[in-house]
Design a protein around this motif. Structure first.
Motif, mmCIF file in Angstrom:
data_model
loop_
_atom_site.group_PDB
_atom_site.id
_atom_site.type_symbol
_atom_site.label_atom_id
_atom_site.label_comp_id
_atom_site.label_asym_id
_atom_site.label_seq_id
_atom_site.Cartn_x
_atom_site.Cartn_y
_atom_site.Cartn_z
ATOM 1 N N VAL A 12 -16.749 2.290 -12.077
ATOM 2 C CA VAL A 12 -16.438 3.272 -11.259
ATOM 3 C C VAL A 12 -14.644 2.762 -10.823
ATOM 4 O O VAL A 12 -14.849 1.754 -10.034
ATOM 5 C CB VAL A 12 -17.202 3.447 -10.287
ATOM 6 N N GLY A 13 -13.774 3.400 -11.105
ATOM 7 C CA GLY A 13 -12.443 3.111 -10.653
ATOM 8 C C GLY A 13 -11.568 2.526 -11.623
ATOM 9 O O GLY A 13 -12.077 1.279 -12.301
ATOM 10 N N ALA A 14 -10.376 2.962 -11.984
ATOM 11 C CA ALA A 14 -9.655 2.549 -13.056
ATOM 12 C C ALA A 14 -8.270 1.800 -12.292
ATOM 13 O O ALA A 14 -7.109 2.004 -12.867
ATOM 14 C CB ALA A 14 -9.049 3.528 -14.177
ATOM 15 N N PRO A 16 -6.607 -1.856 -11.322
ATOM 16 C CA PRO A 16 -6.392 -3.201 -12.008
ATOM 17 C C PRO A 16 -7.620 -3.566 -12.417
ATOM 18 O O PRO A 16 -8.169 -4.469 -13.455
ATOM 19 C CB PRO A 16 -5.615 -4.160 -11.442
ATOM 20 N N GLU A 36 -12.678 7.555 -13.121
ATOM 21 C CA GLU A 36 -11.664 7.319 -12.158
ATOM 22 C C GLU A 36 -11.184 8.826 -11.531
ATOM 23 O O GLU A 36 -11.325 9.767 -12.185
ATOM 24 C CB GLU A 36 -10.287 6.911 -12.873
ATOM 25 N N GLN A 103 2.520 -3.739 -9.147
ATOM 26 C CA GLN A 103 1.034 -3.161 -9.557
ATOM 27 C C GLN A 103 1.027 -2.253 -10.949
ATOM 28 O O GLN A 103 0.122 -2.233 -11.507
ATOM 29 C CB GLN A 103 0.246 -3.003 -8.399
ATOM 30 N N THR A 161 -17.273 3.980 -2.934
ATOM 31 C CA THR A 161 -18.426 4.808 -2.575
ATOM 32 C C THR A 161 -19.705 4.046 -3.383
ATOM 33 O O THR A 161 -20.777 4.335 -2.776
ATOM 34 C CB THR A 161 -18.030 6.145 -3.568
ATOM 35 N N ARG A 214 11.711 -3.128 -1.217
ATOM 36 C CA ARG A 214 10.458 -3.039 -0.404
ATOM 37 C C ARG A 214 11.016 -3.632 1.284
ATOM 38 O O ARG A 214 11.400 -4.692 1.291
ATOM 39 C CB ARG A 214 9.176 -3.742 -0.774
ATOM 40 N N PHE A 258 -0.157 -0.154 6.692
ATOM 41 C CA PHE A 258 -1.458 -0.847 6.300
ATOM 42 C C PHE A 258 -2.072 -1.727 7.543
ATOM 43 O O PHE A 258 -1.194 -2.124 8.042
ATOM 44 C CB PHE A 258 -1.389 -1.336 5.043
ATOM 45 N N GLY A 288 0.221 -11.880 -0.710
ATOM 46 C CA GLY A 288 0.150 -11.307 -1.932
ATOM 47 C C GLY A 288 -1.086 -11.798 -2.789
ATOM 48 O O GLY A 288 -0.935 -12.166 -4.034
ATOM 49 N N GLY A 290 -4.676 -10.259 -2.955
ATOM 50 C CA GLY A 290 -5.827 -9.325 -3.313
ATOM 51 C C GLY A 290 -6.034 -8.684 -4.579
ATOM 52 O O GLY A 290 -6.993 -9.237 -5.013
HETATM 53 C C1 LIG Z 1 0.902 -2.948 0.796
HETATM 54 C C2 LIG Z 1 0.066 -3.904 -0.001
HETATM 55 C C3 LIG Z 1 0.717 -4.899 -0.742
HETATM 56 C C4 LIG Z 1 -0.079 -5.651 -1.643
HETATM 57 N N1 LIG Z 1 0.416 -6.675 -1.915
HETATM 58 C C5 LIG Z 1 -0.249 -7.524 -2.993
HETATM 59 C C6 LIG Z 1 0.441 -8.540 -3.783
HETATM 60 O O1 LIG Z 1 1.478 -8.663 -3.754
HETATM 61 N N2 LIG Z 1 -0.446 -9.243 -4.593
HETATM 62 C C7 LIG Z 1 -1.783 -8.927 -4.735
HETATM 63 O O2 LIG Z 1 -2.543 -9.684 -5.419
HETATM 64 N N3 LIG Z 1 -2.557 -7.971 -3.958
HETATM 65 C C8 LIG Z 1 -1.800 -7.205 -3.417
HETATM 66 N N4 LIG Z 1 -2.221 -6.161 -2.524
HETATM 67 C C9 LIG Z 1 -3.927 -5.909 -2.728
HETATM 68 C C10 LIG Z 1 -3.661 -5.092 -4.072
HETATM 69 O O3 LIG Z 1 -3.033 -3.799 -4.142
HETATM 70 C C11 LIG Z 1 -5.380 -4.610 -4.166
HETATM 71 O O4 LIG Z 1 -6.158 -5.994 -3.923
HETATM 72 C C12 LIG Z 1 -5.727 -4.187 -5.636
HETATM 73 O O5 LIG Z 1 -5.022 -2.688 -5.685
HETATM 74 C C13 LIG Z 1 -7.077 -4.383 -5.781
HETATM 75 O O6 LIG Z 1 -7.439 -3.495 -7.130
HETATM 76 P P1 LIG Z 1 -8.737 -2.796 -7.390
HETATM 77 O O7 LIG Z 1 -8.732 -2.210 -8.639
HETATM 78 O O8 LIG Z 1 -10.086 -3.647 -6.788
HETATM 79 O O9 LIG Z 1 -8.896 -1.423 -6.457
HETATM 80 P P2 LIG Z 1 -7.729 -0.312 -6.372
HETATM 81 O O10 LIG Z 1 -6.488 -0.527 -6.722
HETATM 82 O O11 LIG Z 1 -8.155 0.356 -4.995
HETATM 83 O O12 LIG Z 1 -8.528 0.791 -7.442
HETATM 84 C C14 LIG Z 1 -9.551 1.572 -7.182
HETATM 85 C C15 LIG Z 1 -9.472 2.649 -8.081
HETATM 86 O O13 LIG Z 1 -10.636 3.336 -7.987
HETATM 87 C C16 LIG Z 1 -10.469 4.769 -7.728
HETATM 88 N N5 LIG Z 1 -11.682 5.446 -7.043
HETATM 89 C C17 LIG Z 1 -11.778 5.242 -5.664
HETATM 90 N N6 LIG Z 1 -12.918 5.769 -5.471
HETATM 91 C C18 LIG Z 1 -13.558 6.391 -6.512
HETATM 92 C C19 LIG Z 1 -14.672 7.291 -6.676
HETATM 93 N N7 LIG Z 1 -15.576 7.717 -5.824
HETATM 94 N N8 LIG Z 1 -14.733 7.689 -8.022
HETATM 95 C C20 LIG Z 1 -14.043 7.586 -8.941
HETATM 96 N N9 LIG Z 1 -12.772 6.626 -8.860
HETATM 97 C C21 LIG Z 1 -12.645 6.159 -7.596
HETATM 98 C C22 LIG Z 1 -9.111 4.837 -7.166
HETATM 99 O O14 LIG Z 1 -8.527 6.181 -7.443
HETATM 100 C C23 LIG Z 1 -8.529 3.878 -7.798
HETATM 101 O O15 LIG Z 1 -7.626 4.214 -8.719
HETATM 102 C C24 LIG Z 1 -1.464 -5.258 -1.602
HETATM 103 C C25 LIG Z 1 -2.082 -4.216 -1.047
HETATM 104 C C26 LIG Z 1 -1.235 -3.597 0.003
HETATM 105 C C27 LIG Z 1 -2.012 -2.295 0.493
#
Ligand SMILES: Cc1cc2nc3c(=O)[nH]c(=O)nc-3n(C[C@H](O)[C@H](O)[C@H](O)COP(=O)(O)OP(=O)(O)OC[C@H]3O[C@@H](n4cnc5c(N)ncnc54)[C@H](O)[C@@H]3O)c2cc1C
Length: 467
Positions: A12-14, A16, A36, A103, A161, A214, A258, A288, A290
């Motif tokens: 669940v979630g596309a 990264p 997604e 990203q 979720t 930025r 944020f 940076g 997460g």
């Molecule tokens: C301002 C900012 C700057 C950042 N800078 C950095 C950095 O420089 N380096 C770094 O390493 N990290 C950074 N981060 C953190 C990084 O962006 C996140 O850790 C990263 O996006 C996590 O990826 P993820 O795939 O776990 O989650 P997400 O990127 O949140 O992806 C989750 C996906 O799930 C989908 N989704 C959610 N709920 C549902 C549902 N119920 N059903 C279906 N799909 C759903 C969403 O639409 C989304 O596409 C930053 C974060 C912020 C806010």
């Protein structure tokens, strides 16, 4: 629509992390569907930085070239916006820098790979809940579809979720600090590497591809309105007040705020449901890290889940995913909270503390290196005291050895075990480790090692390596 579809794994979630997991599972041949919510990928990039350990792991799968070709290596990076930057050029890695790479481009590279390997990505599917029993998980979407799978991974971000419906606790602390962020053009931009922190607040400016910059930081005057939308007027006013000029900011592409809510899931696995990325941990994006933490979760989990799905390991292997990754999320939670304290230290006492720490970083290169390794993920290890000293150690520069996502046997010819492997048709990889023989896990950590040249070939080579 009321359809029911079956697959081996639903992600669940596309974002990264979901995409990286989809690619890892498909590499092993596991049937994988990604659900997604968004119809289209977001054009905004939260993360801008890819750190050294992530680059090492991307290289293990032959994926690092588009990153290096399109990114900008940054040789010094900040800890808590301290004025003295950390020297990344001393890092013990083939990638002694932080790579500036937005990203949305990371997601594009991972999407292309996941699709090329045969992952099915279904957009416009918002998952609303799930149920599980001993045999399967049933995932339902808003539009009434049901997906049945042996395993489900929640890679659905901080508001997950999946985490909530699986009943997994998310303990931690609420936000008490908010940052502003504006991606905008600037007609009079500052020099590269610009940053300022004073009694009026904090600002860092980073160039973005396409000519924008930025502007992000901490504004003590706007801590009471975290939910109010950031406007271009407020951004200009904040930047001007903190730095003395607004750099002629105009035409923002993205304005947001944020906070520093910091939480780590109580468990990364509840029976047939697993969590990865922001679904498993959230924190202030200081340093940076997460996205990097999440991609490293994916590298740890992908091959383990593939082995369980394909009957090469029992489900207990999945508990090692929690055991190994949870402590490193706690580590990130700790240092990002510490960095938040430094970023909001705009009082005279806070500024004095910052100066003392900056001077220590200047005077003590090893302190700088220690902090840099922590941000870069190079100190991650999965060692256990009851095993060979190398077990759990990070392996770098693995060449082609881990390209196919399988474990690699390493050793010198002449040892009984290596001869045994040759007879069984198992390739021995040309890597050097400080042992007679070793097995390298698909995510680039030593799994098993021996100093006894006559030891038997461990059973895990047959199950996880070979071809
Ligand atoms: C301002 C900012 C700057 C950042 N800078 C950095 C950095 O420089 N380096 C770094 O390493 N990290 C950074 N981060 C953190 C990084 O962006 C996140 O850790 C990263 O996006 C996590 O990826 P993820 O795939 O776990 O989650 P997400 O990127 O949140 O992806 C989750 C996906 O799930 C989908 N989704 C959610 N709920 C549902 C549902 N119920 N059903 C279906 N799909 C759903 C969403 O639409 C989304 O596409 C930053 C974060 C912020 C806010």
């Amino acid at each position: 629509m009321n359809t029911e579809t079956e697959t081996q794994v639903v992600i669940v979630g596309a974002g990264p992390v979901g995409l990286m997991l989809a690619a890892e599972l498909r590499l092993a041949g596991v049937e994988t569907v990604v659900l997604e919510r968004l119809e289209m990928p977001s054009p905004h990039s939260k993360a801008l930085g890819v750190h050294a350990r992530t680059l090492e792991q991307l290289a293990m799968r032959g994926l690092v070239d588009p990153f290096l070709a399109g990114g900008i290596p940054v040789p010094a990076w900040h800890f808590g916006f301290l004025s003295q930057r950390l020297d990344l050029t001393r890092l013990d890695t083939p990638y002694p820098f932080m790579l500036a790479f937005p990203q949305h481009r990371t997601e594009a590279v991972l999407l292309e790979r996941a699709l090329a390997l045969g992952a099915r990505i279904r957009r416009g599917r918002s998952v609303t809940g799930l149920t599980q029993d001993d045999d399967e998980v049933r995932v339902v979407t808003e539009s009434g579809e049901t997906w049945r799978a042996g395993w489900v991974i929640g890679a659905d971000g901080a508001g997950s979720t999946v985490r909530q419906t699986a009943g997994i606790e998310f303990p931690g602390t609420d936000a008490d600090t908010y940052a502003y962020l504006g991606d905008a053009h600037a007609d009079s931009p500052p020099p590269p590497g610009y940053g300022v922190l004073n009694e009026r607040g904090a600002l860092i400016v980073a160039p973005l591809p396409g000519g924008r910059f930025r502007f992000t930081g901490f504004d003590p005057e706007h801590q009471d309105s975290p939910r109010r939308d950031l406007t271009i007027d407020e951004l200009q006013e904040t930047v001007r007040r903190i730095s003395g000029t607004d750099f002629d900011i105009r035409d923002p592409a993205w304005l947001t705020r944020f906070g520093n809510a910091t939480r780590v899931a109580a468990t990364y696995r509840r029976r047939r449901v697993l969590l990865a990325g922001d679904a498993a941990h959230m924190h202030f994006p200081a340093g940076g890290v997460g996205l990097n933490l999440g991609l490293q979760d994916a590298m740890n989990l992908g091959w383990k889940l593939a082995a369980v799905v394909q009957g090469r390991a029992d489900a207990g292997l999945l508990d090692t995913y929690h055991d190994e990754r949870h402590p490193w999320a706690e580590d990130v939670a700790e240092h990002t909270l510490a960095q938040t304290a430094l970023i909001r230290a705009t009082t005279p006492t806070g500024l004095a503390l910052r100066q003392v720490l900056s001077d220590l970083i200047t005077d003590l290169p090893d302190l700088s290196l220690k902090l840099a390794r922590r941000l870069a993920g190079l100190d991650v290890h999965y060692g256990r005291t009851d095993q060979h000293r190398l077990v759990g150690a990070r392996v770098t520069a693995t060449g082609d050895a881990l390209l196919d996502g399988r474990a690699a046997l390493v050793g010198s010819p002449g040892h009984a075990m290596i001869e045994q492997a040759a007879t069984a048709g198992i390739p021995v990889q040309p890597l050097t480790v400080d042992a007679s023989a070793a097995v390298i896990r698909p995510d680039g950590y030593v799994w098993w090692a021996t100093d006894d040249p006559d030891d038997d070939l461990p059973d895990l080579v047959g199950r996880f390596g070979g071809h």
